[in-house]
Structures are given as structure tokens and as C-alpha cells.
Design a protein around this motif. Structure first.
Motif, PDB file in Angstrom:
ATOM      1  N   LYS A 301      52.804 -48.173 -10.083  1.00  0.00           N
ATOM      2  CA  LYS A 301      53.725 -49.623 -11.023  1.00  0.00           C
ATOM      3  C   LYS A 301      54.426 -51.306  -9.920  1.00  0.00           C
ATOM      4  CE  LYS A 301      52.835 -49.017 -15.441  1.00  0.00           C
ATOM      5  NZ  LYS A 301      53.833 -47.774 -16.861  1.00  0.00           N
ATOM      6  N   GLN A 302      55.142 -50.225  -9.253  1.00  0.00           N
ATOM      7  CA  GLN A 302      56.054 -51.007  -8.558  1.00  0.00           C
ATOM      8  C   GLN A 302      55.582 -51.112  -7.501  1.00  0.00           C
ATOM      9  OE1 GLN A 302      59.320 -47.891  -8.763  1.00  0.00           O
ATOM     10  NE2 GLN A 302      60.156 -48.429 -10.471  1.00  0.00           N
ATOM     11  N   GLY A 303      54.580 -50.581  -7.342  1.00  0.00           N
ATOM     12  CA  GLY A 303      53.625 -51.464  -5.891  1.00  0.00           C
ATOM     13  C   GLY A 303      54.416 -50.227  -4.523  1.00  0.00           C
ATOM     14  N   LYS A 304      55.311 -49.397  -4.885  1.00  0.00           N
ATOM     15  CA  LYS A 304      55.966 -48.771  -3.693  1.00  0.00           C
ATOM     16  C   LYS A 304      54.555 -47.769  -2.920  1.00  0.00           C
ATOM     17  CE  LYS A 304      60.476 -49.306  -5.085  1.00  0.00           C
ATOM     18  NZ  LYS A 304      61.461 -48.506  -5.968  1.00  0.00           N
ATOM     19  N   VAL A 305      53.812 -47.245  -3.963  1.00  0.00           N
ATOM     20  CA  VAL A 305      53.139 -46.172  -3.235  1.00  0.00           C
ATOM     21  C   VAL A 305      51.173 -46.968  -3.289  1.00  0.00           C
ATOM     22  CG1 VAL A 305      52.385 -43.942  -3.236  1.00  0.00           C
ATOM     23  CG2 VAL A 305      54.557 -44.337  -3.561  1.00  0.00           C
ATOM     24  N   MET A 306      51.188 -46.429  -2.274  1.00  0.00           N
ATOM     25  CA  MET A 306      49.789 -46.951  -2.671  1.00  0.00           C
ATOM     26  C   MET A 306      48.407 -46.428  -1.675  1.00  0.00           C
ATOM     27  SD  MET A 306      48.449 -48.318   0.523  1.00  0.00           S
ATOM     28  CE  MET A 306      46.890 -49.829  -0.140  1.00  0.00           C
ATOM     29  N   MET A 307      47.275 -45.879  -2.181  1.00  0.00           N
ATOM     30  CA  MET A 307      46.346 -45.018  -1.152  1.00  0.00           C
ATOM     31  C   MET A 307      44.828 -45.611  -1.126  1.00  0.00           C
ATOM     32  SD  MET A 307      45.218 -41.817  -0.860  1.00  0.00           S
ATOM     33  CE  MET A 307      46.466 -40.891  -1.700  1.00  0.00           C
ATOM     34  N   ARG A 308      44.530 -45.761  -0.079  1.00  0.00           N
ATOM     35  CA  ARG A 308      43.448 -46.086   0.716  1.00  0.00           C
ATOM     36  C   ARG A 308      42.428 -45.424   0.457  1.00  0.00           C
ATOM     37  NH1 ARG A 308      42.426 -49.260   6.154  1.00  0.00           N
ATOM     38  NH2 ARG A 308      39.705 -48.814   6.199  1.00  0.00           N
ATOM     39  N   GLU A 309      41.112 -45.516   0.265  1.00  0.00           N
ATOM     40  CA  GLU A 309      39.379 -44.825  -0.794  1.00  0.00           C
ATOM     41  C   GLU A 309      38.778 -45.310   0.203  1.00  0.00           C
ATOM     42  OE1 GLU A 309      40.291 -46.049  -4.687  1.00  0.00           O
ATOM     43  OE2 GLU A 309      40.407 -44.012  -5.235  1.00  0.00           O
ATOM     44  N   GLU A 310      38.439 -43.991   0.561  1.00  0.00           N
ATOM     45  CA  GLU A 310      36.531 -44.100   0.848  1.00  0.00           C
ATOM     46  C   GLU A 310      36.021 -43.814   0.571  1.00  0.00           C
ATOM     47  OE1 GLU A 310      36.390 -43.519   5.820  1.00  0.00           O
ATOM     48  OE2 GLU A 310      35.654 -41.847   5.068  1.00  0.00           O
ATOM     49  N   PHE A 311      34.958 -44.292   0.253  1.00  0.00           N
ATOM     50  CA  PHE A 311      33.805 -43.737  -0.739  1.00  0.00           C
ATOM     51  C   PHE A 311      32.722 -43.808   0.174  1.00  0.00           C
ATOM     52  CE2 PHE A 311      36.293 -46.359  -3.683  1.00  0.00           C
ATOM     53  CZ  PHE A 311      36.197 -44.996  -4.502  1.00  0.00           C
ATOM     54  N   ILE A 312      31.607 -42.790  -0.584  1.00  0.00           N
ATOM     55  CA  ILE A 312      30.315 -42.360  -0.577  1.00  0.00           C
ATOM     56  C   ILE A 312      29.844 -42.566  -1.050  1.00  0.00           C
ATOM     57  CG2 ILE A 312      29.011 -40.354   0.699  1.00  0.00           C
ATOM     58  CD1 ILE A 312      31.322 -39.412   2.650  1.00  0.00           C
ATOM     59  N   ASP A 313      28.105 -43.145  -0.955  1.00  0.00           N
ATOM     60  CA  ASP A 313      27.254 -43.456  -1.782  1.00  0.00           C
ATOM     61  C   ASP A 313      26.104 -42.131  -1.569  1.00  0.00           C
ATOM     62  OD1 ASP A 313      28.558 -45.679  -3.809  1.00  0.00           O
ATOM     63  OD2 ASP A 313      27.921 -47.037  -1.683  1.00  0.00           O
ATOM     64  N   GLY A 314      26.465 -41.658  -3.016  1.00  0.00           N
ATOM     65  CA  GLY A 314      24.762 -41.167  -3.400  1.00  0.00           C
ATOM     66  C   GLY A 314      25.663 -39.445  -2.579  1.00  0.00           C
ATOM     67  N   LEU A 315      25.726 -38.236  -4.365  1.00  0.00           N
ATOM     68  CA  LEU A 315      25.888 -36.842  -3.956  1.00  0.00           C
ATOM     69  C   LEU A 315      25.074 -36.872  -2.783  1.00  0.00           C
ATOM     70  CD1 LEU A 315      26.540 -34.579  -4.973  1.00  0.00           C
ATOM     71  CD2 LEU A 315      24.576 -33.979  -6.554  1.00  0.00           C
ATOM     72  N   GLU A 316      24.137 -36.869  -2.187  1.00  0.00           N
ATOM     73  CA  GLU A 316      23.379 -36.303  -1.485  1.00  0.00           C
ATOM     74  C   GLU A 316      23.708 -36.458   0.175  1.00  0.00           C
ATOM     75  OE1 GLU A 316      22.341 -38.698  -2.446  1.00  0.00           O
ATOM     76  OE2 GLU A 316      21.367 -40.470  -1.676  1.00  0.00           O
TER      77      GLU A 316
END
Ligand code: NDP
Length: 341
Positions: A301-316
């Protein structure tokens, strides 16, 4: 209505070294029906994590391996499709362990509601197992003090990125180690590390020494290998080493060649009075997870910790995603988008 199929990715063969796509197989099963007290879950997000490599091996470990022909294990965010359980209703989003498949049944005991989590996929990283791993390992074992030097490798990954950000919050200095210039630039400019060194640089050990002139007080061990070799001589008197992961060795089939280095390691532990402690985060959920969620909620909430996410599309595409993760090709927390919310 057309019969829905449950796509499942199974362990087809046990890898010898680096896993191959043919170690997995995709099958279509029928969608299970919930009995009284059960919930039918549809997977929205599947987490890919390094520990999955260990589950593909047979043999003694801290967790039961995935059996041949069984669905690969994995943390998930799911939507409740049908419920015969009083505590869950259709449409609820929950975090659980449905594994690499579209649908799964649960009796509710392994499910966590996503209350207060700003974005559902973050239940698999910042507000889930990797974030808790960083929090527990750094604060309870590493115990960084203001002004101390904290070093972590895989510094832009799900665990390492949180280690660095919490270290800074606690007033320590944070040095990241990562693979390549882009990741290192990100670690400093976005995550707020004081410096970041590329472990592939030929003069990696010299660069690490230059940014840690007074040594390393906390080394959060994620990788092992050449990184640990460079860190060991720099550990200060009484340094803490939370041993979290050894990803450089997960595909090893035998001990590395060369002289026996155990005496060197033990001598450092002895003379430097090192505090080296391994931990498996699954041991700590019942005691520390609530405190972690409270603190992480405030920091985000305070903007002190964040996460970069890498998305992969599709279970396969999950098998390739895991293979790439183990090779360091990911940049941030790897999440497979399996279905729409
Ligand atoms: P990451 O998102 O950090 O992905 C793995 C990263 O490891 C790669 O991106 C790569 O980053 C790095 N890497 C791979 N091979 C090597 C190598 N040979 N030398 C140096 N770095 C390498 O994964 P997580 O954040 O999910 O996990 C990090 C570590 O934490 C893993 O070892 C994992 O097993 C461990 N872990 C342990 C837990 C526990 O309970 N003890 C719980 C959760 C995770 P780069 O390109 O920057 O080198």
C-alpha cells in the motif's frame, strides 16, 4: 451443452539433468464432480516455481515426488465453479494447490481467500509462497541490521526481488546478483538495490568485492554454484546465511568435479562463526503467514514493495515455462494464465 474437458499436464518421464518437453504430456480428462463438502475449482493462474524440478525426481526429499502419469503439482489461483461446501460460493477466487490442470476438487482445507490482495495473480508471489519465503528467511534468519550489507542472487526473481526490497526497508544496504545487464539495471533503477552485479561477467568475483568493501553480513542463498564461491570469502564475522535455494544445482546428476571443498567451507563456518541455516517455507505457514500478510499488505500500500510478473498464456506452455525458468530466462515471477477469471 458440450462436455467440458479437463486439460492436465502430467509427468511423463523423470528428467535426467535438464528437463525436456517430452518429460511432460498433455491429456484430456473429464471434469470431476464435487461430492458433499467439496468444491470444484477452475484454474485461472498457475505458478511456476523452481521447487517443481525437485518434485520431478524420485528419491528422498522434503516432499513427496510427483508420480509418473500424475498431474504436475503447483500453486494456483482458481475460481469456484461449483460448491457443496458451506464456506465457499460460486465465483469466489481462492489460492490453492490445484496443479497443472484446468479443474480440480478441494475439500477447502488447502484454500485461502484472496481478501485484500490487490491483484489475484499476486497471491502466487508477493502475497504467497515466494514473498513469504523472502520475508521469513531474511527477517528471522538473516536479521539484517541498519547499515549492514545484504547480498542476494536471482535478485529480480520472485524471492530475490522481495529480499532486496525488505532489506532496504530495514535500513540495510542491498546488493543484487542477476543474469545480464537488463536484469541488473532493473534491480537498481526499479527495485532500489544499491548495486547489482552480473554473475556471468568474467570478473564477477572482483566486481562483487568492489561493491562489498567491508564484506557481506547477510547472504541470502538462492543459487549456489559460482556465486557462492565468490561470496564465501567475503562473509564477515558472525554473518548470517539463510539457505533458501540452490538453483544452479537442480539439474545436476552428480557432484561437480574438482577437489573436495567441504574443508574450506567448514573452516569458514568455524573461523568466521557463520550462522548458516537452511529452511523450507512450508514448515512455517501455520506460525508466520498471518504476520507476513499484514506487513506485506502495508508495504505494498505504501508503495515500498512491488513484484514484476511474467505471464505465459496457455496451460500447454507451462512445460517450456518451467524449463526456461530453470535456465534463468524468466524476468520476474512466472505465472501461467490458464483461464479467464
Ligand atoms: P526466480 O524467479 O528467481 O527464478 C530463478 C532464477 O534463478 C533465474 O531467473 C536465474 O536468475 C537464477 N538462476 C538460474 N540458474 C542460475 C545459476 N546457475 N546461477 C545463478 N543464478 C541462476 O525463482 P524464485 O524466486 O521462485 O526462487 C529463487 C530460489 O529460491 C530458488 O532456488 C528456489 O528453489 C528457492 N526457493 C526456496 C524456498 C524454500 O522454502 N526454501 C521457497 C521458494 C523458493 P538470473 O538470470 O538473474 O541468474
Amino acid at each position: 451443452m458440450a462436455q467440458l474437458a479437463n486439460r492436465q499436464i502430467l509427468l511423463h518421464a523423470r528428467p535426467n539433468g535438464v528437463p525436456k518437453p517430452s518429460d511432460f504430456r498433455l491429456e484430456h480428462a473429464s471434469v470431476p464432480q464435487p461430492a458433499e463438502g467439496q468444491i470444484l475449482l477452475r484454474t485461472i493462474y498457475l505458478s511456476l516455481d523452481p521447487y517443481m524440478r525437485g518434485r520431478m525426481n524420485d528419491g528422498p526429499s522434503y516432499a513427496t515426488p510427483v508420480g509418473l502419469g500424475e498431474v504436475m503439482t503447483g500453486g494456483t489461483v482458481s475460481r469456484v465453479e461449483a460448491s457443496r461446501h458451506p464456506a465457499f460460493k460460486t465465483g469466489d477466487l481462492v489460492a490453492g494447490m490445484s496443479g497443472w490442470q484446468d479443474y480440480a476438487l478441494s475439500d477447502g482445507r488447502d484454500l485461502t481467500p484472496l481478501d485484500g490482495i490487490p491483484q489475484p495473480s499476486l497471491a502466487l508471489s508477493l502475497f504467497g509462497m515466494p514473498g513469504f519465503t523472502a520475508y521469513h528467511g531474511l527477517l528471522n534468519i538473516g536479521q539484517p541490521q541498519p547499515g549492514e550489507m545484504v547480498v542476494v542472487a536471482a535478485a529480480t526473481g520472485a524471492v530475490g526481488s522481495v529480499v532486496g526490497q525488505i532489506a532496504k526497508l530495514k535500513g540495510a544496504r542491498a546488493i543484487g546478483i542477476a543474469g545480464g545487464a537488463d536484469k541488473c539495471h532493473y534491480a537498481v533503477s526499479v527495485l532500489g538495490f544499491d548495486a547489482c552485479i552480473d554473475h556471468r561477467a568474467p570478473d564477477f568475483a572482483e566486481q562483487l568485492a568492489a561493491v562489498t568493501p567491508n564484506g557481506i553480513d547477510v547472504y541470502f542463498e538462492n543459487v549456489g554454484g559460482a556465486v557462492f564461491d565468490a561470496v564465501l570469502p567475503r562473509l564477515t564475522l558472525g554473518a548470517r546465511v539463510p539457505v533458501c535455494g540452490m538453483i544452479a544445482h537442480y539439474n545436476d546428476t552428480q557432484l561437480p568435479p574438482g577437489p573436495n571443498r567441504v574443508p574450506l567451507l567448514m573452516r569458514h563456518i568455524l573461523t568466521q562463526r557463520l550462522h548458516v541455516e537452511g529452511f523450507i517455507i512450508f514448515d512455517h505457514f501455520t506460525t508466520g503467514f498471518a504476520d507476513f500478510l499484514r506487513d506485506m499488505g502495508q508495504w505494498v500500500k505504501q508503495g515500498k514493495v512491488m513484484m514484476r510478473e511474467e505471464f505465459i498464456d496457455g496451460l500447454e506452455h507451462a512445460p517450456k515455462g518451467l524449463i526456461d525458468l530453470l535456465a534463468g530466462k524468466n524476468f520476474g515471477k512466472v505465472v501461467v494464465r490458464v483461464g479467464t477469471p
